[in-house]
Enzyme design. Structure first.
Site, short mmCIF file in Angstrom:
data_model
loop_
_atom_site.label_atom_id
_atom_site.label_comp_id
_atom_site.label_asym_id
_atom_site.label_seq_id
_atom_site.Cartn_x
_atom_site.Cartn_y
_atom_site.Cartn_z
N SER A 89 67.56 61.06 21.14
CA SER A 89 67.12 60.72 22.47
C SER A 89 67.49 61.87 23.62
O SER A 89 68.21 62.57 23.21
CB SER A 89 67.90 59.50 23.08
OG SER A 89 67.72 59.07 24.51
N TYR A 93 75.29 55.45 24.09
CA TYR A 93 74.04 55.65 23.48
C TYR A 93 73.80 57.41 23.33
O TYR A 93 73.46 57.75 22.07
CB TYR A 93 73.08 55.30 24.54
CG TYR A 93 71.52 55.31 24.07
CD1 TYR A 93 70.97 54.42 23.14
CD2 TYR A 93 70.87 56.08 24.76
CE1 TYR A 93 69.68 54.67 22.69
CE2 TYR A 93 69.33 56.67 24.28
CZ TYR A 93 68.90 55.59 23.29
OH TYR A 93 67.56 55.85 22.76
N LYS A 137 73.43 59.42 19.83
CA LYS A 137 72.05 59.71 19.45
C LYS A 137 72.56 61.33 19.42
O LYS A 137 71.33 61.94 18.55
CB LYS A 137 71.22 59.75 20.81
CG LYS A 137 70.64 58.11 20.74
CD LYS A 137 69.96 57.96 19.74
CE LYS A 137 68.91 56.57 19.90
NZ LYS A 137 68.40 56.11 18.56
#
Length: 292
Positions: A140, A153, A157
């Site tokens: 991401s 997150y 990622k």
């Protein structure tokens, strides 16, 4: 039918990006294992079947090692092989780091990172035996560049990029190519993150064409492909030429003084492996010390 005869597993494929991936792979000729923790997997598999494709649905968590192993074995039993794995499953637990619980941090890392590890390890031996494999990690822009309120997150990622870098090196001798896809799309996970006026441009179906380039026979390896709204870019982890500061007590001051030179992007490279950084540093030190 670019993927005729290939068998693909797509995790988190009951909705959103995973669904778009599964449908595109099926249209391209692949037999598809549609995985999800929810009921959507069966609906997507049925949709593929209704369009003339071949798919099976498996409902399980990517963090459940036994269930993932059973899914892979069932794919082999039914379709004969596994050629492609798309690690797409994920969750969000967005909040600023100051307010984030460690449980929510661990959970996001467990699903995104360890879920990808579990699924990849389950197919790794098969791909080595058949001397062919295509694995895609879903990274991401949050991992690559950061995003407010997504420390868990982003950490997970970016970890997937590191996993990809090493697995691409380890899998090369057996024809296993490993890449990352960094999608931008309006899905259930991003429901409250994207303005309504932009959602029409950020449909998952405009990301999935990039996936085809990462799993076909001509696929690259160690690529980070960014995709959104039908636009595609590549991201790189680069290394600048840097500057030598020595090893005496004033070295720290020289690092500060040379900060702009150290960060100068002119002449930056994409190292073939982590060892390339070591070689660059040793070469610089050798020149400074007149060591042959």
């Amino acid at each position: 039918m670019k993927l005729e005869g290939k068998v693909a597993i797509v995790t988190g494929a009951g909705t959103g990006l995973g669904r778009a991936h599964a449908l595109l792979l099926a249209r391209s000729g692949a037999k598809v294992v549609v995985n999800d923790v929810g009921e959507g997997a069966a609906a997507v598999a049925a949709e593929i079947g209704a369009a003339g494709g071949d798919a099976m649905a498996v409902r399980c968590s990517v963090t459940d090692e036994a269930a993932v192993a059973a899914m892979v074995e069932e794919a082999r039993r039914r379709f004969g092989a596994v050629h492609i794995l798309v690690n797409n499953a994920g969750i969000l637990r967005d909040v600023t780091f100051a307010k984030m619980s460690l449980d929510d941090f661990r959970l996001v890392v467990e699903v995104h990172l360890m879920g990808s590890v579990v699924c990849t390890q389950a197919v790794w031996g098969i791909m080595r035996e058949q001397n062919h494999g295509r694995i895609v990690m879903t990274t991401s822009s949050t991992g690559l560049y950061g995003n407010f309120g997504q420390s868990n997150y982003g950490a997970a990622k970016m970890a997937l990029v590191g996993l990809m870098q090493t697995l691409a090196l380890e899998g090369a001798r057996n024809g296993i190519k490993v890449n990352c896809l960094a999608p931008t799309a309006a899905t259930a996970m991003t429901e409250n993150l994207i303005p309504p006026t932009m959602k029409a441009l950020l449909v998952p179906e405009l990301v999935s064409p990039g996936l085809l380039a990462l799993v076909c026979d001509e696929a690259p390896t160690r690529a980070i492909l960014c995709a959104g709204a039908g636009h595609f870019e590549r991201a790189y982890v680069t290394l600048t030429a840097g500057a030598y500061a020595g090893d005496d007590p004033d070295a720290g001051e020289r690092v500060i003084a040379a900060w702009e030179a150290i960060g100068d992007p002119a002449g930056q490279t994409v190292p073939e492996s982590g060892g390339a950084q070591i070689q660059q540093e040793l070469a610089s030190a050798a020149r400074a010390r007149n060591i042959a």
